[in-house]
Design a protein around this motif. Structure first.
Motif, PDB file in Angstrom:
ATOM      1  N   THR A 179       0.807  -1.226   0.000  1.00  9.89           N
ATOM      2  CA  THR A 179       0.000   0.000   0.000  1.00  9.89           C
ATOM      3  C   THR A 179       0.838   1.274   0.000  1.00  9.89           C
ATOM      4  OG1 THR A 179      -0.124  -0.110   2.428  1.00  9.89           O
ATOM      5  CG2 THR A 179      -1.902  -1.151   1.184  1.00  9.89           C
ATOM      6  N   ASP A 180       2.156   1.154  -0.010  1.00  9.41           N
ATOM      7  CA  ASP A 180       3.029   2.332   0.026  1.00  9.41           C
ATOM      8  C   ASP A 180       3.186   2.912  -1.383  1.00  9.41           C
ATOM      9  OD1 ASP A 180       5.604   3.920   0.037  1.00  9.41           O
ATOM     10  OD2 ASP A 180       5.462   3.388   2.154  1.00  9.41           O
ATOM     11  N   GLU A 181       3.003   4.218  -1.498  1.00 12.12           N
ATOM     12  CA  GLU A 181       3.102   4.868  -2.809  1.00 12.12           C
ATOM     13  C   GLU A 181       4.539   4.844  -3.332  1.00 12.12           C
ATOM     14  OE1 GLU A 181       1.550   8.760  -2.392  1.00 12.12           O
ATOM     15  OE2 GLU A 181      -0.535   8.110  -2.086  1.00 12.12           O
ATOM     16  N   ARG A 182       5.528   4.926  -2.450  1.00 12.31           N
ATOM     17  CA  ARG A 182       6.923   4.898  -2.895  1.00 12.31           C
ATOM     18  C   ARG A 182       7.265   3.542  -3.510  1.00 12.31           C
ATOM     19  NH1 ARG A 182       9.416   6.559   2.775  1.00 12.31           N
ATOM     20  NH2 ARG A 182       7.820   5.000   3.298  1.00 12.31           N
ATOM     21  N   VAL A 183       6.752   2.482  -2.917  1.00 15.90           N
ATOM     22  CA  VAL A 183       6.991   1.146  -3.468  1.00 15.90           C
ATOM     23  C   VAL A 183       6.297   1.004  -4.816  1.00 15.90           C
ATOM     24  CG1 VAL A 183       6.657  -1.326  -3.090  1.00 15.90           C
ATOM     25  CG2 VAL A 183       7.270   0.149  -1.175  1.00 15.90           C
ATOM     26  N   ALA A 184       5.075   1.521  -4.926  1.00 18.05           N
ATOM     27  CA  ALA A 184       4.354   1.439  -6.191  1.00 18.05           C
ATOM     28  C   ALA A 184       5.081   2.207  -7.291  1.00 18.05           C
ATOM     29  CB  ALA A 184       2.931   1.975  -6.011  1.00 18.05           C
ATOM     30  N   ALA A 185       5.638   3.366  -6.954  1.00 17.57           N
ATOM     31  CA  ALA A 185       6.359   4.143  -7.963  1.00 17.57           C
ATOM     32  C   ALA A 185       7.649   3.450  -8.383  1.00 17.57           C
ATOM     33  CB  ALA A 185       6.664   5.541  -7.412  1.00 17.57           C
TER      34      ALA A 185
END
Length: 444
Positions: free
Chosen positions: A73-79
């Motif tokens: 759910t982390d946006e940094r990981v998704a990016a």
């Protein structure tokens, strides 16, 4: 001509004498002697089979799953995952930052704040944990005691509500010194919860109604009853307002801070909970009443045959369980929520108590430790959300997973390759035997 020795001729019975001889073994017989496993191996095996190891590994496994959810759910990981094959190190670094940051925030919010220099401020998270844990422990003890008597008490919410309302009706209008007002309010809340829980035990004993249905329905009754009382001026509504909120807890009825005003969530209610844990432990494990309660919980039919009044034990168990839920209510009303309460004063504690009791395996000191663990998760979840933006719901998922894994020990043993218990080995052997017999019948 000499006669043959009895028992040595051709007519000698073959089963009688041989059955009295020990089975030969050794290198000359072709049957090697099997030495017992070393004592160290047996001790390690028993430790790995123990419930304590299962509980610890269940918590670890739940934290691992929670870490995966944080990363997903982390946006940094998704990016960073968008160019994973170009630079996989960025994705791994983002995952590490997400998980380590989340659990570091959990630790800082629940145990020790490493980002401040003042020691008094550093240990404030621990006091918050103990403050959040106090009502969870009290209500969890009530659920655990009912479990030991064979009852599934899910009426903690109703018992907390009635305990708070009863104390407010009886003592909030009194003008007494603290030395009288505080314990009187505490006793009133415990009595209110005990009466509401004892009603369940009485109905079950007299009518045979199931306690789960009774407690569910009484939860609804308690909620709507207290909600009506806090919006009725002549009952509990706070004077000078039209809001649905009760009168304030009198200052003379509030628990004083245990370590001073800089630790507002930790008060003398936690000491009362420690005393309650000791009392419940003694009642269950050392008293004759506890022996009868445990006997009813193990087998009510055998207990009745032994002369124990099963119906009376049901009433006693629910009285104690309701009283402990009332103690949880007093930790709320006399400690954390002193400006007036509403129909949501239980704050989910009544249902969290089931988790605490299951996690503590219905043992008083196990419940005490489980309550502190859930109190730490609750205290740390606010820091996780505030500093890392991690949803509080992830902590709730971790709590649910802990209970799930504890309720399924074979699953935990399979994941961590732990040795099976003797009961599991016997069950597995019976399953294999049944499968072979079914295969033989099918082939025939």
């Amino acid at each position: 001509m000499s006669s043959p020795t009895p028992g040595t001729g051709p007519d000698r019975p073959t089963g009688a004498a041989d059955a009295q001889l020990p089975t030969a073994s050794g290198p000359l017989t072709g049957t090697p002697e099997v030495a017992p496993p070393p004592m160290t191996n047996r001790v390690i095996t028993e430790v790995m089979r123990s419930s304590a190891v299962i509980t610890i590994l269940a918590i670890v496994l739940a934290l691992v799953v929670g870490g995966i959810m944080m990363a997903v759910t982390d946006e940094r990981v998704a990016a960073a995952s968008g160019y994973f094959f170009a630079r996989p190190g960025d994705t791994l670094a983002a995952i590490w930052q997400s998980v380590s940051g989340g659990y570091d925030a959990l630790f800082r919010g629940a145990i020790f704040n490493t980002r401040v220099d003042d020691f008094a401020t550093q240990i404030r998270p621990l006091t918050n944990t103990l403050g959040f844990a106090a009502p969870l422990i009290a209500a969890g003890l009530g659920v655990a005691l009912a479990f030991r008597a064979g009852l599934f008490n899910i009426g903690g919410r109703g018992q907390i509500l009635i305990g708070a309302a009863f104390a407010a009706l009886v003592t909030f209008n009194l003008d007494l010194p603290m030395v009288i007002h505080l314990p009187l309010t505490l006793v009133a809340g415990i009595v209110g919860g005990a009466l509401w829980g004892g009603l369940v035990g009485l109905l079950k004993a007299r009518t045979g109604a199931h306690e789960v249905i009774l407690t569910i329905m009484l939860n609804y009754i308690a909620y709507y009853l207290v909600s009506w009382m806090v919006r009725t001026p002549s009952l509990l509504q706070q004077p000078g307002t039209t809001q649905s909120i009760s009168r304030r807890t009198p200052e003379s009825a509030q628990f004083p801070e245990l370590l001073g005003p800089q630790y507002p969530l930790l008060d003398w209610g936690f000491v009362v909970v420690i005393i309650a844990t000791i009392v419940v432990w003694w009642v269950i494990e050392r008293s004759s009443l506890g022996l009868r309660l445990r006997a009813v919980g193990e087998n009510p039919h055998a207990a009745r045959a032994a002369g124990i009044s099963v119906e009376r034990m049901y009433i006693y168990a629910m009285l104690f369980a309701g009283g402990l839920a009332g103690l949880a209510a007093m930790n709320q009303v006399q400690g954390q929520v002193t400006t007036g309460f509403t129909g949501s004063i239980d704050a989910g504690i009544g249902f969290d108590a089931i988790t605490v009791a299951l996690l503590g395996r219905s043992r008083p000191w196990g419940v005490f430790a489980a309550g502190i663990l859930l109190g730490a998760l609750k205290a740390g979840s606010f820091t996780m959300q505030g500093s890392e933006g991690i949803p509080v719901e992830i902590v709730l998922v971790v709590q649910a997973l802990i209970v799930l894994f504890i309720a399924a020990p074979p699953l935990v043993r399979t994941i961590f390759f732990l040795p099976k218990t003797e009961a599991e080995k016997r069950a597995s052997g019976r399953t294999k035997t049944s499968s072979r017999r079914a295969a033989v019948k099918a082939g025939a």
